[in-house]
Design a protein around this motif. Structure first.
Motif: not given
Length: 154
Positions: A46-71
């Motif tokens: 959210y801001s520089r003070r926060d710790d970064p968090t990784e996406c938990k719900l990736y959107i994948k293509d047919e090859n299993g490659r991460n192409m997006g994220c749902r938050f």
């Protein structure tokens, strides 16, 4: 700055949209010169003070490659710029990262007005149309809305 990684390997066409008040989707495309086995990972804060968090719900293509994220449960603070970072990994080469600051209120897609009622009086030849403003996450001010009514006579 020196960006480690092969040119053309960073993601392209990164974009995010907030909808239904607190849901956010981010999508991207693989770098045009990224090796086939490249996998991408999205981090945000959210801001520089926060710790970064990784996406938990990736959107994948047919090859299993991460192409997006749902938050879920995204809250918008008007003045704050959220920071997004997508990096990648591949067994063939180093992958360049992509990063971007986004003011979240600028990517919110508003819901339509709700509880629309129409009451017409044939004798007075007029109608009263009422509605409630759409719910938005970052403000309770209705004064920022403009409405357009299109009436079709049948």
């Amino acid at each position: 700055p020196v960006f480690a990684g092969m040119n053309g390997s960073a993601i392209e066409n990164f974009s995010c949209v907030i909808y239904n008040v607190s849901l956010m989707n981010c999508t991207w495309q693989a770098g045009r010169d990224a090796p086939e086995d490249t996998q991408y990972f999205l981090y945000w804060q959210y801001s520089r003070r926060d710790d970064p968090t990784e996406c938990k719900l990736y959107i994948k293509d047919e090859n299993g490659r991460n192409m997006g994220c749902r938050f879920q449960n995204v809250t918008i603070q008007t003045a704050v710029e959220a920071y997004f970072l997508v990096n990648g990994s591949s067994n063939e080469s180093l992958i360049q990262f992509y990063d971007k600051y986004i003011k979240l209120y600028k990517i919110e897609k508003l819901m339509p007005p709700s509880n629309i009622t129409v009451n017409c009086d044939e004798i007075k030849n007029d109608c009263i149309i009422q509605w409630q403003p759409p719910q938005i996450s970052h403000s309770n001010k209705d004064k920022c809305f403009k409405y357009e009514i299109i009436i079709n006579y049948k």
